[in-house]
Design an enzyme around this catalytic site. Structure first.
Site, PDB file in Angstrom:
ATOM      1  N   ASP A 255       0.959  -0.856  -0.093  1.00  0.00           N
ATOM      2  CA  ASP A 255      -0.333  -0.099   0.170  1.00  0.00           C
ATOM      3  C   ASP A 255       0.902   0.904   0.024  1.00  0.00           C
ATOM      4  O   ASP A 255       1.126   1.056  -0.619  1.00  0.00           O
ATOM      5  CB  ASP A 255      -0.748   0.386   0.869  1.00  0.00           C
ATOM      6  CG  ASP A 255      -2.035   0.839   0.774  1.00  0.00           C
ATOM      7  OD1 ASP A 255      -2.246   2.003   0.849  1.00  0.00           O
ATOM      8  OD2 ASP A 255      -3.336  -0.056   0.889  1.00  0.00           O
ATOM      9  N   HIS A 278       1.852   1.643  -2.905  1.00  0.00           N
ATOM     10  CA  HIS A 278       0.434   2.719  -3.716  1.00  0.00           C
ATOM     11  C   HIS A 278       1.654   4.586  -3.715  1.00  0.00           C
ATOM     12  O   HIS A 278       0.614   5.609  -4.015  1.00  0.00           O
ATOM     13  CB  HIS A 278      -0.279   2.934  -3.410  1.00  0.00           C
ATOM     14  CG  HIS A 278      -1.152   1.804  -3.489  1.00  0.00           C
ATOM     15  ND1 HIS A 278      -2.471   1.560  -2.545  1.00  0.00           N
ATOM     16  CD2 HIS A 278      -1.112   0.539  -3.784  1.00  0.00           C
ATOM     17  CE1 HIS A 278      -3.112   0.028  -2.934  1.00  0.00           C
ATOM     18  NE2 HIS A 278      -1.900  -0.549  -3.630  1.00  0.00           N
TER      19      HIS A 278
END
Length: 453
Positions: A255, A278
């Site tokens: 993430d 991310h």
């Protein structure tokens, strides 16, 4: 009278032993006993000698030493050090409130590992309303230093397996997963040298914290089950934080590599390496109806972002029931991206909201004075030729957005496309509106794949 005096003395002595006496397997080494400190592994060239507390280690993964750890923390508080020795494991199976700390060091050279007793942790934790977050423990107070060559292990595999297919921001989600390291009401915290492994959820969350630094830390989350990935294992998340420094750190997770959240100011990041993430993100902010959120004064320099969804990203919520605010004075400088879907992105249609809904209920978070300088490398090509998507909401202000020395390419072909919609003023490079027929296909592809966490 003598009898009562003796009785009082006896009671006082018993109480003193109960408070100050050693527990089984523990010992305390004076700061001036250099020989004993060296033998125990507590002698450190970089850190001054301190009164050093040693506790027993776990004999197995079922041997919970939470009570010993808490005793050791209390004994080392106010000027001492708790040593968790190299080659030894310390299993934590009970929630711990460590918000009473003042002038303490923890030397983590061994492995500090949480149990994976999901029913226990879901019933016994510290809960935060923000995105329904929970934690194993919380650290607070002032002048807290954690350093060493050891591992803080969240033991996340069972959590990954059982959470597979679910979404953390789903309003109906009840499967809460603990955060590996949390500070709350803390001032002057430093973490150095350790590895943070397999957090069940976010790796770090700092709440109402001032002046916290991480240096030379490795954050890693991986799954042995290909159908159950380590979701939402963000490297760094913040809430009401002033002063965050991250340097010389590697993050290999599933993430956000970095994700300051509401009311975070004065962030400095240098020499950060991110794989499979991310992105180095600002936000998300603006999630809660009627609430003002800000992120302000951020400097991010010398960052490598590999094999991820995003590179440099700002994200703000849109929808019928969201908040408002600003992300202001943020600089990304000398950023290297490779095989990254969105190297540069301003996302004001977060979270899981499609283009039609976003147009009907745009974001009310302003993006101002944002600089992207010396950004280079390649996209993955999954978004076509688009290497930067800078699209501002009609309800928000996007001004002072500047791009300098941008050298990004796409395997989908040349020339690379920079999209800018709703931006006030000159951004410093040639860009195209998403309505341009030559860019529409790439932009539509980019945005159809972007509406996700």
């Amino acid at each position: 009278m003598k009898f009562f005096a003796l009785a009082a003395l006896f009671a006082s002595t018993v109480n003193s032993i109960a408070v100050d006496g050693l527990i089984p397997g523990a010992r305390v080494i004076p700061a001036n006993d250099v020989v004993a400190l060296k033998k125990a592994g507590a002698y450190h060239q970089k850190h001054h000698h301190r009164r050093t507390v040693i506790i027993r280690s776990s004999s197995s993964d079922e041997d919970d030493v939470s009570a010993d750890f808490l005793w050791g923390i209390k004994r080392a508080n106010h000027g001492g050090r708790l040593l968790l020795q190299n080659g030894k494991k310390y299993v934590i199976g009970k929630k711990l409130d460590l918000t009473f700390l003042k002038d303490i060091e923890v030397q983590l050279d061994g492995e500090l590992k949480f149990t994976n007793d999901v029913p226990y942790w879901q019933a016994n934790n510290f809960y935060y309303d923000f995105q329904k977050s929970i934690s194993f423990w919380r650290w607070g107070g002032e002048d807290i230093k954690i350093f060493g060559s050891g591992v803080l292990n969240g033991n996340g595999q069972r959590w990954y397996n059982e959470f597979a297919g679910q979404e953390i921001l789903d309003p109906n989600n009840k499967y809460y997963r603990p955060i590996l390291f949390v500070t709350e009401n803390a001032t002057r915290v430093s973490v150095e040298g350790i590895t943070q492994l397999n957090s069940p959820c976010w790796t770090n969350f700092f709440v109402r914290t001032k002046d916290i630094s991480f240096d030379n830390v490795f954050i890693h989350a991986y799954s042995t089950n290909a159908s159950a990935l380590p979701k939402n294992t963000d490297g760094f998340d913040t809430l009401n934080v002033d002063g965050l420094t991250v340097t010389n750190t590697r993050v290999d997770i599933g993430d956000d590599c970095l994700s300051p959240k509401p009311n975070t100011t004065n962030v400095f990041v240098k020499n950060l390496w991110c794989n499979g993430t991310h992105g180095a993100s600002m936000g998300s902010i603006g999630q809660y109806p009627g609430v003002l959120d800000i992120i302000e004064n951020v400097w991010i320099e010398n960052v490598t972002l590999l094999n991820g969804e995003n590179g440099a990203r700002l994200k703000a919520w849109a929808g019928p029931d969201v908040g408002y605010g600003r992300i202001n004075n943020v600089t990304y400088k000398n950023i290297h991206v490779e095989n990254t879907d969105n190297p540069i992105v301003l996302d004001q249609c977060y979270f899981n909201i499609n283009a039609t809904q976003c147009a009907a209920y745009p974001s009310r978070v302003n993006f101002t004075n944002i600089v992207f300088e010396d950004i280079y490398g390649t996209s993955s090509g999954k978004r076509g030729k688009v290497v930067a998507d800078l699209t501002c909401s009609p309800n928000a202000v996007c001004s002072g957005i500047r791009l300098k020395n941008i050298h990004l390419t796409s395997p989908a072909g040349s020339p690379p496309v920079i999209v800018c919609d709703g931006i006030q003023g000159d951004i410093g490079v040639e860009c195209q509106s998403s309505s341009n027929s030559t860019t529409r296909r790439s932009v539509d592809l980019a945005r159809s794949l972007k509406y996700r966490a």
